[in-house]
Design a protein around this motif. Structure first.
Motif, PDB file in Angstrom:
ATOM      1  N   TRP A  16      69.273  29.827 -47.246  1.00 36.72           N
ATOM      2  CA  TRP A  16      68.635  30.112 -48.527  1.00 36.72           C
ATOM      3  C   TRP A  16      68.656  28.877 -49.422  1.00 36.72           C
ATOM      4  CZ3 TRP A  16      66.144  34.396 -47.975  1.00 36.72           C
ATOM      5  CH2 TRP A  16      66.674  35.430 -47.225  1.00 36.72           C
ATOM      6  N   PRO A  17      67.661  28.705 -50.290  1.00 35.43           N
ATOM      7  CA  PRO A  17      67.624  27.550 -51.207  1.00 35.43           C
ATOM      8  C   PRO A  17      68.838  27.473 -52.146  1.00 35.43           C
ATOM      9  CG  PRO A  17      65.485  28.624 -51.129  1.00 35.43           C
ATOM     10  CD  PRO A  17      66.435  29.504 -50.369  1.00 35.43           C
ATOM     11  N   SER A  18      69.493  28.603 -52.398  1.00 31.26           N
ATOM     12  CA  SER A  18      70.642  28.609 -53.307  1.00 31.26           C
ATOM     13  C   SER A  18      71.915  28.043 -52.663  1.00 31.26           C
ATOM     14  CB  SER A  18      70.918  30.033 -53.794  1.00 31.26           C
ATOM     15  OG  SER A  18      71.145  30.893 -52.686  1.00 31.26           O
ATOM     16  N   ARG A  24      73.342  24.114 -46.098  1.00 27.10           N
ATOM     17  CA  ARG A  24      72.043  24.653 -45.694  1.00 27.10           C
ATOM     18  C   ARG A  24      71.532  23.940 -44.436  1.00 27.10           C
ATOM     19  NH1 ARG A  24      69.399  24.209 -50.412  1.00 27.10           N
ATOM     20  NH2 ARG A  24      68.351  22.295 -49.858  1.00 27.10           N
ATOM     21  N   THR A  66      77.347  30.750 -50.859  1.00 23.39           N
ATOM     22  CA  THR A  66      76.835  31.282 -52.125  1.00 23.39           C
ATOM     23  C   THR A  66      77.908  32.206 -52.691  1.00 23.39           C
ATOM     24  OG1 THR A  66      75.877  33.281 -51.165  1.00 23.39           O
ATOM     25  CG2 THR A  66      74.460  31.325 -51.258  1.00 23.39           C
ATOM     26  N   THR A  67      77.740  32.633 -53.916  1.00 22.52           N
ATOM     27  CA  THR A  67      78.716  33.550 -54.502  1.00 22.52           C
ATOM     28  C   THR A  67      78.460  34.996 -54.097  1.00 22.52           C
ATOM     29  OG1 THR A  67      77.376  33.706 -56.505  1.00 22.52           O
ATOM     30  CG2 THR A  67      79.162  32.085 -56.500  1.00 22.52           C
ATOM     31  N   TRP A  68      77.322  35.254 -53.434  1.00 22.08           N
ATOM     32  CA  TRP A  68      77.016  36.616 -53.013  1.00 22.08           C
ATOM     33  C   TRP A  68      78.070  37.093 -52.023  1.00 22.08           C
ATOM     34  CZ3 TRP A  68      75.717  38.639 -48.165  1.00 22.08           C
ATOM     35  CH2 TRP A  68      75.296  39.962 -48.172  1.00 22.08           C
TER      36      TRP A  68
END
Length: 129
Positions: free
Chosen positions: A42-44, A50, A85-87
Motif C-alpha cells: 500500500w502507498p501508506s 513497500r 502501517t498502524t492498521w
C-alpha cells in the motif's frame, strides 16, 4: 521456504478460523477479527518496506503487544520487518522465504490466540494431544 499453503494448513486446524480473500490478498479471521494476512504494498507503507513487500511474499500476524513485535524484529531483522502501517496494531510482518515452517505455525497459532475468544482457545487446548 514457507508458503501461503503452510499458513492455510495451520489455520485450518484452529477452531473458528476462516480464510477470506481481501483487496490485499488472503487473510485469516477468527470470529470476524483478523489474525494473519498477506501484506500488500500500500502507498501508506514506508517506501523501503513497500519495496520488499512488492518483491516477495510477506505475511503479517497479530501479536499480544508491541513489545513482542519489537523483540521479534530485533531477534531476527532479516526475517521480521519493522512496522508497516498502524492498521491492526500490534502486529509483526515477516518474509515468508526467510521463516521456517515450525516458526510460521507458532506465529499463526499465537496470532489466532490473541484474537480468539476464550471458549475457542479452550476448545483448541482441550483437543491438543
Amino acid at each position: 521456504m514457507a508458503t501461503l499453503h503452510d499458513v492455510r494448513r495451520t489455520a485450518a486446524g484452529l477452531p473458528g478460523s476462516e480464510e477470506r480473500a481481501t483487496t490485499g490478498g488472503a487473510a485469516w479471521f477468527v470470529r470476524g477479527k483478523p489474525y494473519a494476512w498477506e501484506c500488500h504494498p500500500w502507498p501508506s507503507i514506508p517506501e523501503e518496506i513497500r519495496t520488499i513487500i512488492a518483491s516477495e511474499l510477506v505475511v503479517a500476524v497479530k501479536v499480544a503487544d508491541r513489545v513482542d513485535a519489537l523483540a521479534l524484529v530485533e531477534m531476527a531483522p532479516e526475517v521480521f520487518l519493522r512496522t508497516t502501517t498502524t492498521w491492526s496494531e500490534p502486529k509483526v510482518a515477516f518474509r515468508m522465504a526467510a521463516i521456517d515452517g515450525d516458526h510460521l505455525a507458532e506465529l499463526v497459532t499465537e496470532a489466532w490466540r490473541v484474537q480468539a475468544p476464550k471458549y475457542l482457545r479452550r476448545e483448541f487446548d482441550e483437543a491438543a494431544p
